[in-house]
Design a protein around this motif. Structure first.
Motif, PDB file in Angstrom:
ATOM      1  N   SER A  21     -39.757  40.085  23.090  1.00  0.00           N
ATOM      2  CA  SER A  21     -38.807  40.089  21.967  1.00  0.00           C
ATOM      3  C   SER A  21     -37.634  41.038  22.207  1.00  0.00           C
ATOM      4  N   ASN A  22     -37.084  40.985  23.428  1.00  0.00           N
ATOM      5  CA  ASN A  22     -35.923  41.796  23.807  1.00  0.00           C
ATOM      6  C   ASN A  22     -36.167  43.292  23.659  1.00  0.00           C
ATOM      7  N   GLY A  23     -37.421  43.704  23.859  1.00  0.00           N
ATOM      8  CA  GLY A  23     -37.744  45.121  23.812  1.00  0.00           C
ATOM      9  C   GLY A  23     -38.359  45.588  22.511  1.00  0.00           C
ATOM     10  N   ALA A  46     -33.566  45.577  15.844  1.00  0.00           N
ATOM     11  CA  ALA A  46     -33.242  46.865  15.235  1.00  0.00           C
ATOM     12  C   ALA A  46     -32.203  47.590  16.080  1.00  0.00           C
ATOM     13  N   LYS A  47     -31.389  48.401  15.449  1.00  0.00           N
ATOM     14  CA  LYS A  47     -30.334  49.122  16.144  1.00  0.00           C
ATOM     15  C   LYS A  47     -30.922  49.962  17.277  1.00  0.00           C
ATOM     16  N   GLY A  48     -30.351  49.826  18.476  1.00  0.00           N
ATOM     17  CA  GLY A  48     -30.811  50.596  19.621  1.00  0.00           C
ATOM     18  C   GLY A  48     -31.912  49.946  20.422  1.00  0.00           C
ATOM     19  N   VAL A  49     -32.479  48.864  19.906  1.00  0.00           N
ATOM     20  CA  VAL A  49     -33.556  48.177  20.617  1.00  0.00           C
ATOM     21  C   VAL A  49     -32.959  47.180  21.595  1.00  0.00           C
ATOM     22  N   ASN A  50     -33.339  47.304  22.860  1.00  0.00           N
ATOM     23  CA  ASN A  50     -32.944  46.346  23.878  1.00  0.00           C
ATOM     24  C   ASN A  50     -33.932  46.439  25.032  1.00  0.00           C
ATOM     25  N   ALA A  60     -36.714  49.715  26.068  1.00  0.00           N
ATOM     26  CA  ALA A  60     -38.161  49.509  26.147  1.00  0.00           C
ATOM     27  C   ALA A  60     -38.665  49.687  27.575  1.00  0.00           C
ATOM     28  N   LEU A  61     -37.890  49.224  28.559  1.00  0.00           N
ATOM     29  CA  LEU A  61     -38.293  49.376  29.951  1.00  0.00           C
ATOM     30  C   LEU A  61     -38.329  50.846  30.346  1.00  0.00           C
ATOM     31  N   ARG A  62     -37.357  51.614  29.899  1.00  0.00           N
ATOM     32  CA  ARG A  62     -37.358  53.052  30.207  1.00  0.00           C
ATOM     33  C   ARG A  62     -38.601  53.725  29.645  1.00  0.00           C
ATOM     34  N   ARG A  63     -38.971  53.380  28.420  1.00  0.00           N
ATOM     35  CA  ARG A  63     -40.167  53.963  27.806  1.00  0.00           C
ATOM     36  C   ARG A  63     -41.418  53.568  28.595  1.00  0.00           C
TER      37      ARG A  63
END
Length: 316
Positions: free
Chosen positions: A88-90, A235-239, A243-246
């Protein structure tokens, strides 16, 4: 399709430039799976073998996609990757093996319904849908003309009736229950990972540009469907990059040790974050501009070719 384990590889150390590759992050549709095969999930044998060889070389692999979790089990299984996926795009990171979420970032009620109203003011003909962890909520006008509106076609590709909620989003997402508390930033009664908006009145890039200007201050707006004017709103900032960095942090892996593959605007941030990135040759111009390099097309197994060269130690 060959989905059996391949023999251990004896290639050289997987390095790009001076950095050892520890993580491969790849989009799915249009990148390793052609859009013609997106509903069947028939990944090519060459791609299966390349990803299995990467894992046997000690490289972690993660799918990073706009698809919901329920649309990933077959593809992940074919690649021998059952485990964490970023969906879901992160907005959702999920462990398929444990059948449990690892992280999720839903839209707040205020942002969800305000963005929906503002986009409808932009174009009154827009049809909406919303992805939740359990199902796809769709207005009838969004589904009309697609397999979602045809029971026989939908069931033929494995989409179950209980995965669809048809009707106005204000009703199926219980807007009137959520709206009184929206100012507090609470999620809707039904958590939404991604709001979808589709129009036939505007070209895709023009639609996203207009929507970003109108609602980009409160949500993340992108798109991933070639030839369709379809917004994907999180949601704002979600991409994907966030998510990949996390996820990479959880493995102790840095961006410089990560390579990424993609093909559409929803891949841009991920392609920019990774130490080295490839857009497939069939990619959207914006994705090609964001990537460091260009691989062969999806139909020609461009990602598999890059992985083969990487593992042979001949990638230049």
């Amino acid at each position: 399709m060959n989905s059996q384990p391949v023999a251990p590889v004896s290639f050289g150390a997987p390095i790009v430039g001076d950095a050892p590759v520890k993580l491969v992050a790849t989009d799915v549709d249009g990148t390793i799976l052609s859009y013609a095969q997106s509903m069947t999930g028939e990944v090519s044998a060459r791609t299966v073998e390349a990803f299995q060889a990467a894992r046997e070389a000690g490289i972690a692999v993660v799918l990073v996609t706009g698809r919901p979790v329920r649309g990933l089990r077959g593809v992940s299984s074919a690649l021998g990757l059952i485990g964490p996926v970023i969906a879901s795009n992160g907005a959702m990171t999920y462990d398929l093996a444990a059948d449990a979420p690892l992280d999720h970032q839903p839209l707040a009620a205020q942002a969800l319904f305000t963005a929906k109203d503002l986009i409808q003011e932009l174009d009154p003909t827009v049809a909406f849908a919303a992805e939740t962890p359990r199902m796809l909520h769709m207005e009838e006008s969004f589904a009309r003309g697609s397999l979602w509106f045809d029971d026989e076609r939908r069931r033929a590709v494995g989409i179950r009736d209980e995965e669809i909620a048809m009707g106005p989003l204000d009703d199926t997402l219980e807007r009137h229950s959520a709206w009184p508390v929206a100012a507090e930033g609470l999620t809707p009664q039904v958590p939404v990972l991604k709001l979808l908006a589709k129009t036939h009145e505007m070209e895709a890039d023009a639609f996203i540009a207009a929507a970003q200007e109108r609602v980009g201050h409160m949500v993340t707006v992108t798109h991933s469907a070639p030839g369709i004017s379809l917004l994907e709103i999180s949601a704002k900032g979600v991409n994907k990059a966030q998510a990949l960095r996390r996820y990479a942090d959880s493995l102790g892996i840095d961006a410089e040790n990560t390579i990424a593959f993609g093909d559409m605007p929803n891949d841009i941030e991920m392609l920019q974050w990774a130490g080295t990135s490839w857009a497939v040759g069939s990619a959207h111009p914006m994705a090609r501009s964001a990537a460091d390099r260009v691989a062969g097309t999806c139909e020609d197994d461009g990602v598999a070719e890059v992985l083969e060269l990487l593992l042979k130690g001949t990638l230049t």
